[in-house]
Design an enzyme around this catalytic site. Sequence first.
Site, PDB file in Angstrom:
ATOM      1  N   GLY A  76      -3.003   2.661   3.213  1.00 46.10           N
ATOM      2  CA  GLY A  76      -3.517   2.092   1.972  1.00 46.10           C
ATOM      3  C   GLY A  76      -3.129   0.624   1.824  1.00 46.10           C
ATOM      4  CG  ASN A 155       2.484   4.036  -7.558  1.00 49.23           C
ATOM      5  OD1 ASN A 155       1.794   3.179  -8.103  1.00 49.23           O
ATOM      6  ND2 ASN A 155       3.686   3.785  -7.088  1.00 49.23           N
ATOM      7  CD  GLN A 183      -0.308   8.165  -5.678  1.00 45.32           C
ATOM      8  OE1 GLN A 183      -0.540   9.377  -5.723  1.00 45.32           O
ATOM      9  NE2 GLN A 183       0.689   7.674  -4.953  1.00 45.32           N
ATOM     10  CB  SER A 203      -3.481   6.004   1.681  1.00 45.49           C
ATOM     11  OG  SER A 203      -2.447   6.300   2.581  1.00 45.49           O
ATOM     12  N   GLY A 204      -4.640   8.292   3.870  1.00 44.95           N
ATOM     13  CA  GLY A 204      -4.653   9.688   4.290  1.00 44.95           C
ATOM     14  C   GLY A 204      -3.465  10.511   3.817  1.00 44.95           C
ATOM     15  CG  HIS A 205       0.743   8.917   3.396  1.00 41.78           C
ATOM     16  ND1 HIS A 205       1.883   9.051   2.646  1.00 41.78           N
ATOM     17  CD2 HIS A 205       0.359   7.633   3.264  1.00 41.78           C
ATOM     18  CE1 HIS A 205       2.173   7.882   2.095  1.00 41.78           C
ATOM     19  NE2 HIS A 205       1.259   7.001   2.459  1.00 41.78           N
ATOM     20  CB  THR A 240      -7.993   1.436  20.289  1.00 46.91           C
ATOM     21  OG1 THR A 240      -8.330   0.420  21.238  1.00 46.91           O
ATOM     22  CG2 THR A 240      -8.575   2.767  20.731  1.00 46.91           C
ATOM     23  CB  CYS A 328      18.183   2.549  -4.334  1.00 42.56           C
ATOM     24  SG  CYS A 328      19.889   2.146  -4.091  1.00 42.56           S
TER      25      CYS A 328
HETATM   26  N1  PLP Z   1      -1.302   2.164  -3.712  1.00 45.48           N
HETATM   27  C1  PLP Z   1      -0.729   3.169  -4.378  1.00 45.48           C
HETATM   28  C2  PLP Z   1      -1.112   3.416  -5.799  1.00 45.48           C
HETATM   29  C3  PLP Z   1       0.204   3.989  -3.747  1.00 45.48           C
HETATM   30  O1  PLP Z   1       0.798   4.984  -4.421  1.00 45.48           O
HETATM   31  C4  PLP Z   1       0.535   3.720  -2.391  1.00 45.48           C
HETATM   32  C5  PLP Z   1       1.562   4.532  -1.701  1.00 45.48           C
HETATM   33  O2  PLP Z   1       2.482   5.031  -2.297  1.00 45.48           O
HETATM   34  C6  PLP Z   1      -0.111   2.665  -1.744  1.00 45.48           C
HETATM   35  C7  PLP Z   1      -1.025   1.901  -2.437  1.00 45.48           C
HETATM   36  C8  PLP Z   1       0.178   2.336  -0.307  1.00 45.48           C
HETATM   37  O3  PLP Z   1      -0.362   3.308   0.559  1.00 45.48           O
HETATM   38  P1  PLP Z   1       0.241   3.469   2.037  1.00 45.48           P
HETATM   39  O4  PLP Z   1       1.552   4.164   1.898  1.00 45.48           O
HETATM   40  O5  PLP Z   1      -0.777   4.287   2.761  1.00 45.48           O
HETATM   41  O6  PLP Z   1       0.355   2.090   2.586  1.00 45.48           O
END
Ligand code: PLP
Length: 394
Positions: A76, A155, A183, A203-205, A240, A328
Amino acid sequence: MSANNQPIIYLDNNATTKVDPLVLEAMLPWLGDEYGNPSSVYSLGKHAAAAVETARQQIARLIGCAPSELIFTSCGSESINSAVLSAVSIDPDKTHVVTSAVEHSATIKLCEHLTRRGYEITWLPVDSLGALDLERLGRAIRPDTALVTLLWANNETGVLFPVEEIARITNRCKVPLHVDAVQAVGKLPLSVNDLGIQFLSLSGHKLHCPKGVGALYINGRMRFTPWLRGSQENSRRGGTQNVSSIAGFGKAAELAVAHLKENSSHLEMMRDRFEAAILNSVPGAELNGDKTKRLPNTTNLAFEGIESEGALMLLDERGICCSAGSACTSGSVHPSHVLKAMGFSNHRARSSLRFSFGRFNTDEQVDFAAAVVPEVIAKLRRSSQVGGPVIMAA
Ligand code: PLP
């Protein structure tokens, strides 16, 4: 298992999510015998290229755009960087960017970098519920504004910005809009083509896919200058492609489309049950952010009289993973910029915890966490009253 041999109860799904076994299954061929480079002309390469295109279609379906309007990235943050840097590079006379005070650090750090390069950034404030003042957004846009970049869903608090209304304003002012939907995607129904926005990052994760893959929607009519140059992705993103992760991302998007409604009502039910239990049983606990205009899976709660870092440690001892309203860095604790921007004191930010639910959480886990959190808060309050050290739970 946690450090204390407790089963893990993962209530930090805004940080990352567990990989869905179906996603992993979709990835495995591309880590095994199907190791071709999608740019190669022979069959092995063509198989990989076809997998990338299938994933592009699956993700396009999830966000409601044409597959050709999507490029794959590494995360992301890369998508955000690519969109913003492209938008500001198009016209050298446009040196102003509008964003908000509650963005993710990827946007904040990038905007700070742009400031050092001579750009002017307007940081829009939010109110005590985390809401944006749309009139102020309209007034912030100027003839030299290159881009407006805003979150869809925060987030930390889950609070939603009204993207439809924001897009109406930016379109009226003829300024491109980038939406950080990292999110929001998979938790809310969305269709970028109906919205009329220019860029959207995902973002995939956050979607039960592994870390290290993202995508950027670029409206077909929007000019785009690549950040990472090379011939791949139609010369819009060099490198790639990460075929296995892209295949997994596609599967994750397909699953999100298929189960969006039931997933989000399940998430909302778990979140609301947990939140009500905590607010009822912990004296002085308060919600941070708007109760209704927020993601279905997130609750951010302030617990007067505790330090969130201590709570994280005690909860970890019981197997519960969540996040603090502070970060932190190098041994010092910084109160959350999001909670501070909402007008809360350092103390309230430092005493806040974020719980974010995911589709692999169960009702039993919710009940366990709803019983343990009040115990931990009571223990921390007792130890701060006597001024003694925090005693770790058995
Ligand atoms: N934007 C938001 C609102 C997010 O919560 C996050 C990840 O926590 C990101 C961007 C960044 O995504 P990535 O961890 O895939 O770089």
